[in-house]
Motif scaffolding. Structure first.
Motif, mmCIF file in Angstrom:
data_model
loop_
_atom_site.group_PDB
_atom_site.id
_atom_site.type_symbol
_atom_site.label_atom_id
_atom_site.label_comp_id
_atom_site.label_asym_id
_atom_site.label_seq_id
_atom_site.Cartn_x
_atom_site.Cartn_y
_atom_site.Cartn_z
ATOM 1 N N GLU A 21 82.634 -8.137 68.103
ATOM 2 C CA GLU A 21 82.872 -9.164 68.808
ATOM 3 C C GLU A 21 83.585 -10.577 67.870
ATOM 4 O OE1 GLU A 21 82.988 -9.851 71.919
ATOM 5 O OE2 GLU A 21 81.927 -7.978 72.311
ATOM 6 N N PRO A 22 84.574 -11.099 68.373
ATOM 7 C CA PRO A 22 85.088 -11.403 69.611
ATOM 8 C C PRO A 22 85.943 -10.025 69.884
ATOM 9 C CG PRO A 22 86.219 -12.686 68.448
ATOM 10 C CD PRO A 22 85.030 -12.134 67.479
ATOM 11 N N ASP A 485 83.562 -14.001 64.378
ATOM 12 C CA ASP A 485 83.118 -15.046 65.546
ATOM 13 C C ASP A 485 82.801 -16.354 65.080
ATOM 14 O OD1 ASP A 485 82.412 -14.899 68.440
ATOM 15 O OD2 ASP A 485 80.481 -15.544 67.800
ATOM 16 N N TRP A 488 86.087 -18.029 65.279
ATOM 17 C CA TRP A 488 86.573 -18.154 66.637
ATOM 18 C C TRP A 488 85.841 -19.231 67.437
ATOM 19 C CZ3 TRP A 488 90.372 -17.345 69.711
ATOM 20 C CH2 TRP A 488 90.038 -17.029 70.935
ATOM 21 N N ARG A 489 84.491 -19.511 67.029
ATOM 22 C CA ARG A 489 84.171 -20.548 67.636
ATOM 23 C C ARG A 489 84.352 -21.899 67.157
ATOM 24 N NH1 ARG A 489 77.874 -19.229 66.182
ATOM 25 N NH2 ARG A 489 77.290 -21.469 66.848
#
Length: 500
Positions: A21-22, A485, A488-489
């Motif tokens: 993920e993501p 991730d 990405w956040r």
């Protein structure tokens, strides 16, 4: 910030990265990894991304060298927000381990996951900068991420002198805020970098007939740690080309050996991990040569036992067929250049503690019928320091003589740190909101394309972020997939922060 524990990889559907993920990011990362995309060979990947963007109805510009500009409107509520430029580069450094037969022009990267890390299989991974391109594609494909209007710029030839950014038409950009995705530490915000310039040092070769009774030998240095010539220069790793020059000086001086060919290095932004010379020597002097090489190699190994524990020097018979060798004058000029060119850290910053201010890497060595060529990469956070190092190299060419000359190319300006940057302060706020702590702000000796964008777009405000990657530009390159991730956040939170 603590990193989450790694996940077990689900390999269904023949995907190496399924289950990570993501998912949207790793889907694009794996898709891109399957496409050959070495520097100067970016057409296939550029066409692939352009088709992907056009299929979604986005405005696409592709120039004649395959730079891309893709425009995506802002999401509801962000339509009139100031445009954000998202930047990455499509080319990668192509290097493989000794004995690994990988055709980078026709093969993609064979991925493997070991614990928390994604690796290539005996090759570079290309996380630099497949990461940035995969994040850009993830934003273009997402319909649930609020963001201002986006101008996605994906350049080519970054790894060979930033040729794509040099060529890119900045007048096509309307944005004044740029977010680069070519950083390698999720716990820091990258807010300033050096510029760099490349220097081609050429020595015309004069030839003499080879004594046919002599033995042809290969003198090779290998196994060095190598690394990025800017990110890793402070680690004081051995340079294979420089050390080859040191060995050749002894070989020529003490055994009368003659040189027929030299080569070393893989890229202007890589500390050379291997170099080789083909030499010709009387059979009666081979034992003496081996003894002298072994003694000097032992000294080199001791000097670099911490940074380069796998350093190896070998002397072996060569199957190369040749009838000429460098003249004594040309060989002397070669040895003088390799031993006297500045290499490594040249100055430290007096303003940012621990920061390398300027350096030089003797990066590439080659010879042909006409000349010996030594390519240097000179990064510096201060332009005058950069040009002073170039001038020293030029002075050295004048002292060596023998027709030696210096040519500069790929001059890229620095990107000065601005503590009042709106992008930086917005990223700090987004980081604290997401992770509950303040990020480290990094100013680096590395040279990115951002200095060029600073010249192309008046009053541009820039920042760079990215997940954790190690040993980029080497076959040990690896991406910590547990940190993707986090980036990405942060990316999504920062885009929300840039609504005004």
């Amino acid at each position: 910030m603590s990193f989450p524990a790694g996940k077990t990889v689900d390999k269904r559907d023949n995907s190496i990265l399924a289950g990570l993920e993501p998912a949207i990011f790793f889907g694009f990362f794996e898709e891109l990894s399957a496409i050959p995309r070495g520097s100067y060979s970016e057409k296939q990947v550029s066409d692939h991304i352009a088709d992907f963007a056009r299929a979604r109805g986005f405005e696409v510009y592709q120039d004649e060298i395959y730079n891309l500009l893709i425009k995506k409107p802002g999401t509801p509520g962000y339509e009139n927000s100031p445009t954000v430029i998202l930047h990455g580069h499509t080319d990668i450094v192509c290097e493989s381990d000794e004995g690994v037969d990988h055709d980078f022009k026709n093969e993609g990267i064979k991925l493997q996951v070991i614990g928390d890390f994604i690796h290539g299989t005996g090759t570079t991974l290309g996380a630099d900068n497949t990461v940035g391109v995969a994040f850009a594609m993830s934003l273009l494909a997402s319909d649930d991420v609020p963001h201002p209007p986006l101008e996605v710029v994906l350049t080519v030839q970054e790894e060979v002198g930033k040729g794509g950014a040099q060529h890119f038409d900045g007048t096509k950009l309307s944005g004044k805020r740029l977010l680069d995705m070519n950083w390698h530490d999720p716990k820091s915000l990258f807010a300033g970098c050096a510029g760099d310039i490349s220097v081609r040092f050429k020595i015309p070769v004069q030839w003499e007939p080879r004594v046919s009774e002599q033995t042809a030998l290969s003198l090779r240095i290998s196994g060095l740690s190598s690394g990025h010539s800017e990110f890793d220069i402070h680690l004081e790793r051995a340079n294979a080309i420089v050390q080859l020059g040191r060995l050749l000086r002894i070989v020529i001086r003490d055994t009368g050996a003659r040189v027929a060919e030299v080569k070393g290095g893989v890229n202007r932004y890589v500390i050379p991990g291997e170099a080789e010379a083909i030499i010709s020597i009387d059979a009666s002097r081979i034992v003496d040569l081996r003894q002298r090489i072994e003694a000097e190699a032992a000294s080199i190994a001791l000097e670099y036992n911490a940074s380069d524990p796998n350093l190896k020097v070998t002397v072996s018979e060569s199957g190369r067929q040749f009838t000429q060798v460098f003249s004594a004058q040309s060989a002397r000029a070669l040895v003088d250049a390799l031993n006297l060119l500045p290499n490594g850290v040249q100055s430290k910053s007096l303003q940012v503690e621990g920061l390398v201010e300027s350096s030089n890497t003797v990066a590439l060595l080659s010879s042909d019928e006409e000349a010996i060529e030594i390519v240097n990469t000179v990064p510096s956070a201060v332009s005058s320091r950069r040009y002073n190092i170039v001038d020293k190299i030029r002075q050295l060419s004048e002292l060596i003589g023998n027709g030696a000359s210096v040519e500069t190319f790929a001059d890229c300006p620095e990107w000065p740190y601005n503590p009042h940057s709106r992008m930086l302060n917005a990223a700090k706020a987004a980081y604290e909101r997401e992770f509950g702590e303040q990020p480290h702000v990094e100013v680096s000796h590395s040279s990115l394309e951002l200095g060029l964008f600073r010249k192309k777009v008046l009053d541009i405000d820039m920042l760079s972020i990215g997940p954790e990657a190690f040993d980029v530009h080497t076959t040990r390159e690896r991406l910590n997939h547990t940190t993707v991730d986090l980036t990405w956040r942060l990316l999504k939170s920062l885009l929300r922060e840039l609504r005004t």
